[in-house]
Design an enzyme around this catalytic site. Sequence first.
Site, mmCIF file in Angstrom:
data_model
loop_
_atom_site.group_PDB
_atom_site.id
_atom_site.type_symbol
_atom_site.label_atom_id
_atom_site.label_comp_id
_atom_site.label_asym_id
_atom_site.label_seq_id
_atom_site.Cartn_x
_atom_site.Cartn_y
_atom_site.Cartn_z
ATOM 1 N N GLU A 84 -41.392 7.284 16.810
ATOM 2 C CA GLU A 84 -41.219 6.939 15.388
ATOM 3 C C GLU A 84 -41.471 5.473 15.065
ATOM 4 O O GLU A 84 -41.540 5.101 13.898
ATOM 5 C CB GLU A 84 -39.802 7.319 14.938
ATOM 6 N N HIS A 85 -41.541 4.647 16.080
ATOM 7 C CA HIS A 85 -41.677 3.201 15.831
ATOM 8 C C HIS A 85 -43.150 2.815 15.890
ATOM 9 O O HIS A 85 -43.884 3.301 16.743
ATOM 10 C CB HIS A 85 -40.888 2.453 16.904
#
Lengths: 361, 361
Positions: A83-84
């Site tokens: 997600e980063h």
Amino acid sequence: MKEQAIIECVPNFSEGRNMDIIKQITDAIESVDGIQLLDVDPGKATNRTVVTFIGSPEAVIEAAFQGIKKAAELIDMSKHKGEHPRMGATDVCPLIPISGISMEETAAYAHQLAKRVGTELDIPTYMYENAATSPDRSNLAIIRAGEYEGFGEKIIKPEWKPDYGPQKFNIKSGATVIGARKILIAYNVNLNTTSERRANSVAFDVREQGRVKRKDDKPNGEILKDEQGEAIRELGKLKAVKGIGWFIPEYGIAQVSMNLTDTEITPLHIAFEECCKSADSRGMRVTGSELVGLVPKQVLLDAGKYFLLKQERSTGLSETELIHIAVKSMGLDDLAPFDASKKVIEYCLEDKDANPLVKMK
Amino acid sequence: MKEQAIIECVPNFSEGRNMDIIKQITDAIESVDGIQLLDVDPGKATNRTVVTFIGSPEAVIEAAFQGIKKAAELIDMSKHKGEHPRMGATDVCPLIPISGISMEETAAYAHQLAKRVGTELDIPTYMYENAATSPDRSNLAIIRAGEYEGFGEKIIKPEWKPDYGPQKFNIKSGATVIGARKILIAYNVNLNTTSERRANSVAFDVREQGRVKRKDDKPNGEILKDEQGEAIRELGKLKAVKGIGWFIPEYGIAQVSMNLTDTEITPLHIAFEECCKSADSRGMRVTGSELVGLVPKQVLLDAGKYFLLKQERSTGLSETELIHIAVKSMGLDDLAPFDASKKVIEYCLEDKDANPLVKMK
């Protein structure tokens, strides 16, 4: 006598799930003499691990290189999901001057490290923040824009020629951003309230961003905008401070949670004092505070001296006594005992047999 | 529903060295159903033991009677030596209304107890404070003047006829003073300084007695005197508060140590707030505070409501929540965790299986 030079290094690796891989990377880092691992913080959702270690500048860049090398061996970016935002197996690797070394010297070490990464590992490498080679490249988010998936196209543009290493996309390892920056201190101030809203009002008073202006200054009033349609902000008291209020069920109290991005501009004790003033003006009381990670010793020595001067007392005390006054003044032991050997970066290095703060979740 | 009536009783027995005798006295007290022993504090130098227990009014006066009876059996005042003024085997026995009972009702119980002590044990008994039969007798020190050794002569004077019991010196047991008084709260406020002098300056700001006036207000200036040669005092902010500053090596900080003699006049939270104001004006910070013994629940509920009102919040919370806010606001957990079941008198009675706070040194 010159103070021993200490650098902190906080590489972010694009693996947050496979503990075996993470362990091999941190083992490679720890294999270097004189390195103290302070924290390993893997995230499942981000599939990313933030590692923190310290040592002498030479040891740190050797250990960082070994970690980056091991990550290049074990992580395949073509299969990475998380997600980063990220663009490399070692995504970003900042060096942070802790004591006995300037930012310029630290930036020079960052260049030494990046040169080895580019040359020996064939990983395109970009310099950022205080090690940036041009103002366009100082911001990590701009360098990383497009992420791994977009980097094949981005790297061939003349303006995105890497600072070190080949101008050729590395499919397995991606690209890496290396630099030098100031330490970031995560600091929470405890209030005698359970109200997140009231904690937020203190955060808005002190943080640089302040609050949006509303019609007639009413909490639910319409947000006032300028001619460009941007919300008008009323800036807070403190530069280089981010902040938000939240309620911590575990403690049963609300906190002002802050990030201090430059303690030369806003020292820890000033962040504390301004929270006290704001809380007081709003009928609340600061009951103590909490350092989330580690701090350079100087931050606490400065705080100790500040509180002694306020009492018109001599500051000619030992380090231990100055830190004691700092801890007591800001209530750093309010929620948990304050163990300087685990909270002060320099003391962690001195006491290598102490438990490292390794969180292997 | 009327609140359950609770009285606290704090008899002082003239034996502080022989643990066997002390144990027999406290056993006699504890033999009464519904009694909770809270504290036993023997002093070697004073040769005196202060016992604290609570219960319903009927249970408390029965237990007090049993303790006084046992002390009369086991203690021989003709052989007693000790540093504290005293006149009887049970020297003084105050009853303190805690909840659900008025001072007048408590004083009536004190008279019931004194009547039994006088009649059944043949011990001359005097009533004091709120149970006194005349203003001349309200002060313990005046009743006790001359002590055991002088009581043979004192008791035969018409003005010193006992309130109960024979007007005849009891050689073995001496005489006993029984009465009703308000609770006294021992309360220490922690400062972020190691300086006893600075802690004293806060104590002098807040305590009723204040400080002596000195020439030109200089710390070492000559003490100013009135026409009678008495030192001129500058009174402190708070009535019914005694106080002094001291340094506690164990904690490495200085405290303002207070006795609150009437929390209806100066509640706990006001003592705390005034210390904060004084400390602030002198460049210090209050980092928390400490209750030395137990407090009636109402003291903490009042404090919780006070701090909520300051935040403009509703006070319609549970007792547990109000106490939580009080504890956090005044930092009652600054030096040690705050365990309400051991610090709130009413909760001790509810939870009889909890460890009693018995210090058998």
